[in-house]
Structure formats: structure tokens, C-alpha cells
Motif scaffolding. Structure first.
Motif, PDB file in Angstrom:
ATOM      1  N   ARG A 258       2.675  -1.834  -6.616  1.00  0.00           N
ATOM      2  CA  ARG A 258       1.403  -1.909  -5.889  1.00  0.00           C
ATOM      3  C   ARG A 258       0.630  -3.190  -6.174  1.00  0.00           C
ATOM      4  N   GLN A 259       1.022  -3.918  -7.199  1.00  0.00           N
ATOM      5  CA  GLN A 259       0.368  -5.200  -7.500  1.00  0.00           C
ATOM      6  C   GLN A 259       0.799  -6.285  -6.519  1.00  0.00           C
ATOM      7  N   ARG A 260       1.899  -6.058  -5.815  1.00  0.00           N
ATOM      8  CA  ARG A 260       2.444  -7.060  -4.900  1.00  0.00           C
ATOM      9  C   ARG A 260       1.777  -6.995  -3.527  1.00  0.00           C
ATOM     10  N   GLU A 261       1.541  -8.177  -2.939  1.00  0.00           N
ATOM     11  CA  GLU A 261       0.870  -8.247  -1.638  1.00  0.00           C
ATOM     12  C   GLU A 261       1.751  -7.662  -0.533  1.00  0.00           C
ATOM     13  N   ASP A 262       3.072  -7.996  -0.535  1.00  0.00           N
ATOM     14  CA  ASP A 262       3.951  -7.502   0.529  1.00  0.00           C
ATOM     15  C   ASP A 262       4.105  -5.992   0.482  1.00  0.00           C
ATOM     16  N   PHE A 263       4.165  -5.427  -0.739  1.00  0.00           N
ATOM     17  CA  PHE A 263       4.280  -3.975  -0.875  1.00  0.00           C
ATOM     18  C   PHE A 263       2.974  -3.292  -0.465  1.00  0.00           C
ATOM     19  N   GLY A 264       1.850  -3.958  -0.745  1.00  0.00           N
ATOM     20  CA  GLY A 264       0.550  -3.422  -0.343  1.00  0.00           C
ATOM     21  C   GLY A 264       0.413  -3.330   1.170  1.00  0.00           C
ATOM     22  N   ILE A 265       0.958  -4.323   1.893  1.00  0.00           N
ATOM     23  CA  ILE A 265       0.942  -4.302   3.367  1.00  0.00           C
ATOM     24  C   ILE A 265       1.787  -3.133   3.882  1.00  0.00           C
TER      25      ILE A 265
END
Length: 380
Positions: free
Chosen positions: A93-100
């Protein structure tokens, strides 16, 4: 399934390829399949009973098929992976792509009903816990004594299965926590910890073997209490983090520089969800805990309350003292600690006193057991 199938679709289009489906969802597809099969078969029998109003309601064949088959076992496999999945998800969840992927591709889907992935991942655990209630409700409404006996036996087996699972989950959770603590707690070499000890460079390599880190790998060790305190070090106050285990107390100082010990940056490390929010915050900020002194065994620890009048000159509040004695009852270290509040101080003192008392009792039990059942001589 929305989250799982969306991730599969994205990976088929070469996005988020490094995300491990199994680590997140485990055997969810198999679990969905067998749960749905149980539900459909169950309701088919209910419909058949309504259609033939005179026919007896007999669930024993369905319940035997599923509860003595794969239903509970499939749930167990999923539940045993749950802690690891939450741990893995927290890191992703810290990653931007995974958050999208989470927010734009999944959470906006109407089927999710505004629920987030962590709230959905826990649902199979809740479902498993409800099965004994289902069996008990059927047992209450049953009129056949043979069927009632079977249902009671089945309910007890499912409850035992859940009880065993809870023990395994707690063990895994504790294992994950201690594995993270091994990463966060740094054990400096004795010559780095205390400048009194001089070791020539040519000898350091042969003495560098440090088994202290393995202390936390014991499966019998439990972490009872932990938290941030202040240590009075003349002429300054030192920010420290205390770990109270069931057999010793460990005093560490909080630092934010690890390169000296050749360990990777903690801010890039996945954080175990069972750690306290305080320690999680330290880890995310790139912090770590360096052992300040050797562990203090609970049977060598003296705890003393400090009256406020005695420490006014140092502007200390909520203070208490920890004394480390060796096996000859000589004092080899003293730590004057300060809590943030009086309530926090009382909690710490109570936790330490209880741990010391429990350790003493367990030690006496071991001694009496060894006395009553001495090891048999190999010559007999």
C-alpha cells in the motif's frame, strides 16, 4: 473476487507483475468454490423439504460431506495465510501504482460496497467462526436423537478445529513479530557498546561472532510489554525503547542511522501489523533500536519507585529505577527511567512486577519437577 480478478487482469496486461497473488489471496478461489457448493446444496435441500412438506428435514448427509470433508480444512489454509497477507498488503500500500489499483480500479466498484481490501480479507475468518452457530441452531431444531448426537459430535469437532487454528494463528503472528524485531533491534559488538573494552583490529574478526540476535528466535519467548521512555544520562536525557519479555528486560536506544552495522534501511521494510503503532512509526521513519546494555534477567532485576522529591533537582517526573545485579548480588548497572505520565509509570512498574513474579513461579515449578523426576542414569 473484485480485487483478485482485477489484479489478474492488470497482470495479464503486464502491470503489477511483481505482486504475488498467493501471498495476498492464498486459496481464495478454492474457498469460494467449496463455500458456494455447500450453500447451494444446503438450500436445495431446504427447497426440496418445502416442496415435499411431509418429508423429514435431514441435513446429516450434507453436513457430513462438507464438515468432515474439505470445508474447514480449506478455511484453515486461508486463515493461516491471513496474517502474512495483511503484512504483505501493508507493504504494498506504500506504492503509488498499487494505490491506484486499490482506489481507482477496485474500491469504486459498487460490488465492494465501499469496503476496503483489509475488511474483505478478514471475512472468511468470520465465516468459519459462524459455522458452530449454524450447527447449534440445527441441533436445537432437530427431533431425532441419533441426528442430535451426530450434530453435537460434529459441532465439537468444528470448535476444536477452530481452537487449534487460533493457536496456530497466534504462533504465526508471534513468529512474524519476533522476526521483525530481529530486523529492528541491533546488537552492537561489546567494544562498540562499552569503550572500556579494547580489542585490536586484528582480533575483532575472530570475536565478531555475535549470537545475541538469536535470543529473539526462541519459540518459548513472549513479548509482554513495550514502549518509549526516557533514560536519565548525566547531563542529558536519552530517548529509549524498552522491551519486557517473559524472562528478561531489554533496554535499547532509538537511532536513525544503520550504515555503521551494514543493515538495510528500515523505512523500506514491510511493517508487521501486530507491532505497536509507536514502534511501527519508528520503523517507517527509518529508525531502529540499538541495545544499550546486556539483557537483564528477571531474577536479577531490582525495581524501585522514585519519590518525586528526590529527582526534582534533575527536573525528572514519573521516574522509577531499574537495578541489574549479577549472580553474586552485586549491582552492575543502574537505569533511572522516566515515563511520560504517572499512569504510564504505574503500568510499567506493574507489568515488570507481574513478569518477575510469574518468572519466579515458573522457575520454582521447573526446579521441583527436576527434583521429583531426576534424569535417569544411562548406566541403569
Amino acid at each position: 473476487k473484485v480485487f483478485m480478478n482485477t489484479l489478474k487482469y492488470l497482470q495479464s496486461n503486464e502491470l503489477l507483475l511483481d505482486v504475488d497473488l498467493w501471498r495476498l489471496f492464498a486459496n481464495l478461489e478454492e474457498l469460494n468454490k467449496i463455500s458456494l457448493s455447500f450453500l447451494e446444496t444446503f438450500f436445495e435441500d431446504v427447497k426440496e423439504h418445502i416442496r415435499k412438506s411431509n418429508s423429514p428435514m435431514d441435513f446429516s448427509s450434507i453436513l457430513r460431506k462438507f464438515f468432515q470433508g474439505d470445508l474447514c480444512q480449506t478455511h484453515q489454509i486461508y486463515c493461516l495465510n491471513y496474517t502474512s497477507a495483511v503484512f504483505y498488503l501493508e507493504n504494498l500500500r506504500q506504492r503509488e501504482d498499487f494505490g491506484i489499483y486499490l482506489k481507482q480500479w477496485c474500491e469504486q466498484n459498487k460490488q465492494c460496497k465501499r469496503l476496503h481490501l483489509p475488511e474483505l480479507l478478514v471475512a472468511p475468518l468470520h465465516r468459519l467462526m459462524r459455522y458452530p452457530l449454524l450447527l447449534n441452531n440445527i441441533w436445537k431444531r432437530s427431533t431425532d436423537e441419533t441426528e442430535k448426537g451426530f450434530l453435537q459430535s460434529l459441532k465439537e469437532k468444528v470448535e476444536k478445529s477452530i481452537w487449534d487454528l487460533e493457536g496456530k494463528v497466534k504462533w504465526l503472528d508471534n513468529f512474524q513479530k519476533f522476526r521483525q524485531l530481529q530486523e529492528v533491534i541491533i546488537w552492537p559488538q561489546v567494544w562498540d557498546r562499552d569503550k572500556r573494552f579494547f580489542v585490536p583490529e586484528c582480533l575483532k574478526q575472530s570475536l565478531r561472532e555475535n549470537s545475541s540476535e538469536n535470543i529473539l528466535s526462541s519459540t518459548n519467548r513472549l513479548l509482554l510489554h513495550e514502549g518509549r521512555l526516557t533514560l536519565a544520562e548525566s547531563p542529558r536525557l536519552l530517548d529509549i525503547y524498552l522491551f519486557l519479555f517473559n524472562d528478561f528486560l531489554l533496554i535499547t536506544k532509538i537511532k536513525h542511522h544503520r550504515k555503521k552495522y551494514g543493515v538495510s534501511d528500515t523505512s523500506l521494510m514491510p511493517v508487521c501489523p501486530s507491532l505497536t503503532p509507536e514502534l511501527q512509526s519508528i520503523i517507517r521513519e527509518g529508525g531502529f533500536c540499538t541495545v544499550l546494555d546486556q539483557p537483564i534477567p528477571l531474577d536479577r532485576l531490582i525495581l524501585k519507585n522514585i519519590d518525586p522529591i528526590h529527582v526534582t533537582v534533575f527536573s525528572l517526573r514519573n521516574a522509577f529505577l531499574i537495578q541489574h545485579e549479577n549472580r553474586y548480588r552485586q549491582c552492575i548497572a543502574v537505569f533511572l527511567l522516566q515515563a511520560q505520565t504517572e499512569a504510564a509509570k504505574k503500568t510499567w512498574m506493574s507489568q515488570i512486577e507481574t513478569a518477575m513474579s510469574n518468572y519466579s513461579v515458573q522457575h520454582e515449578i521447573k526446579k521441583s519437577t527436576a527434583f521429583c523426576h531426576p534424569t535417569e542414569s544411562s548406566g541403569i
